[in-house]
Design an enzyme around this catalytic site. Structure first.
Site, short mmCIF file in Angstrom:
data_model
loop_
_atom_site.label_atom_id
_atom_site.label_comp_id
_atom_site.label_asym_id
_atom_site.label_seq_id
_atom_site.Cartn_x
_atom_site.Cartn_y
_atom_site.Cartn_z
N CYS A 21 0.83 -1.20 0.00
CA CYS A 21 0.00 0.00 0.00
C CYS A 21 0.87 1.25 0.00
O CYS A 21 0.60 2.22 -0.73
CB CYS A 21 -0.93 0.00 1.21
SG CYS A 21 -2.05 1.40 1.27
N CYS A 74 -6.17 -4.19 6.86
CA CYS A 74 -7.29 -3.26 6.87
C CYS A 74 -8.48 -3.76 6.05
O CYS A 74 -9.63 -3.48 6.39
CB CYS A 74 -6.85 -1.89 6.39
SG CYS A 74 -6.40 -1.80 4.64
#
Length: 366
Positions: free
Chosen positions: A101, A197
């Site tokens: 990410c 997440c």
């Protein structure tokens, strides 16, 4: 400078944005909408980038008196992080989605857009030290060893680091929370997000099975070749795993068994004792040099410290670039080192914070 502050809705990014304002920068806040289901809400400390987080980020920006926007990066996040995560597990590798990410979303997609819009840098709440020496970026561990995030930033290029700000690098988490409270930021006591997440319930095996389906195979004793059980897919395992193997009979020695290797083509999961997990040699591909210099500009084999996990998993090592591959010899064997993980190399410096020399993706171990 014109600075784009990436505001996740947590305390770290809020204080980082506040410090950028205090430094006199022209700051604009932006929250990245990464979820394909924007109605999803955070459950305690699980998950991030939710509707709740977007509201928290906006309130922080309002308190700081800076413009605030929400940018939709859900499609890019799905492609570059979630789909990559699934593909890596399917291939028998263990990826780090937070590293991916940072690499592809926050410091590629976001930074590229920021520069195109005339911003000079992107500011984040990562715990790492960043400076420029003789025109070259130097990425170092943070002052808070327990929160240090230099490992997940070690895959950034020197050009990306030249346009990055990490205002929290010299602070501890306790100091950041205290500062947030003093500033009146509502997120001062907000729990840190943890786990992956996009898997808020923490059930990685179910998440992968829902996407890959069941792919039956067998668990095999690595020493004897005995079939010990069956499984529904190698994507449900990772090297070093002990629990949830589904093996009914104990080992003859009575000691626990661990996952040693994954063979996705045959559907074989190889297991054995903890002593067979030890690794003292690593070969890694696609090396990245944050300073722009191979191994920090040091010629020949380099004495360093290797790290293979975001927290822990370190060993004194000797590293050398052989062709386009990084070869690392660990002076102290490590366990649970899996293909797909990143190995980050550090030059120890007790006074200024260990310097990141480079990072690469592990392909094989011995």
């Amino acid at each position: 400078m014109r600075v784009l502050a990436a505001m996740s809705g947590g305390v770290d990014s809020a204080v980082a944005a506040a410090r950028a304002v205090d430094a006199g920068h022209d700051v604009v806040g932006v929250h990245l909408a990464l979820s394909a289901k924007p109605g999803t809400l955070r459950t305690g400390a699980r998950g991030c980038c939710t509707v709740e987080d977007a509201h928290d980020a906006r309130r922080a920006a309002d308190l700081l008196g800076i413009p605030f926007y929400v940018w939709d990066f859900a499609e890019r996040f799905t492609q570059d992080v979630i789909e990559d995560f699934v593909a890596e597990y399917s291939a028998g590798r263990t990826p780090n989605p937070c590293l991916r990410c940072n690499e592809r979303i926050k410091f590629e997609a976001l930074l590229d857009k920021a520069l195109a819009l005339g911003f000079d840098a992107v500011c984040t709440g990562h715990y790492a030290r960043l400076s420029v020496v003789d025109g070259r970026p130097q990425l170092r561990r943070s002052a808070d060893a327990g929160k240090d995030q230099s490992y997940v930033l070690a895959s950034l290029t020197s050009e990306q680091l030249r346009h990055s700000l990490f205002p929290l690098g010299d602070s501890t988490k306790t100091e950041v929370r205290a500062e947030a409270a003093e500033r009146g930021l509502a997120v001062a006591e907000k729990p840190d997000s943890h786990d992956i997440c996009f898997i808020p319930d923490g059930n990685t095996r179910k998440f992968l099975t829902d996407r890959l389906g069941e792919q039956p195979g067998v668990l095999v004793d690595d020493e004897t070749g005995e079939v010990l059980g069956e499984h529904s897919g190698v994507h449900g395992f990772t090297v070093g795993q002990r629990k949830g193997l589904g093996i009914q009979a104990p080992a003859p020695s009575g000691r626990p068994r661990y996952v040693l290797a994954l063979e996705p083509v045959t559907g074989t999961v190889r297991v054995g004792g903890a002593e067979r997990l030890s690794v003292d040699q690593i070969v890694a591909s696609r090396p990245v040099w944050p300073s722009g210099e191979v191994l920090g500009g040091i010629a020949g084999p380099v004495e360093c410290v290797a790290q293979v996990r975001a927290h822990g998993g370190t060993s004194p090592a000797v590293a050398e670039l052989v062709g386009d591959q990084l070869h690392v010899r660990l002076r102290e064997p490590l366990q649970g080192v899996a293909p797909g993980q990143a190995v980050a190399l550090y030059r120890p410096d007790r006074t200024a914070g260990d310097l990141v020399l480079g990072s690469a993706t592990i392909t094989t171990t011995r």
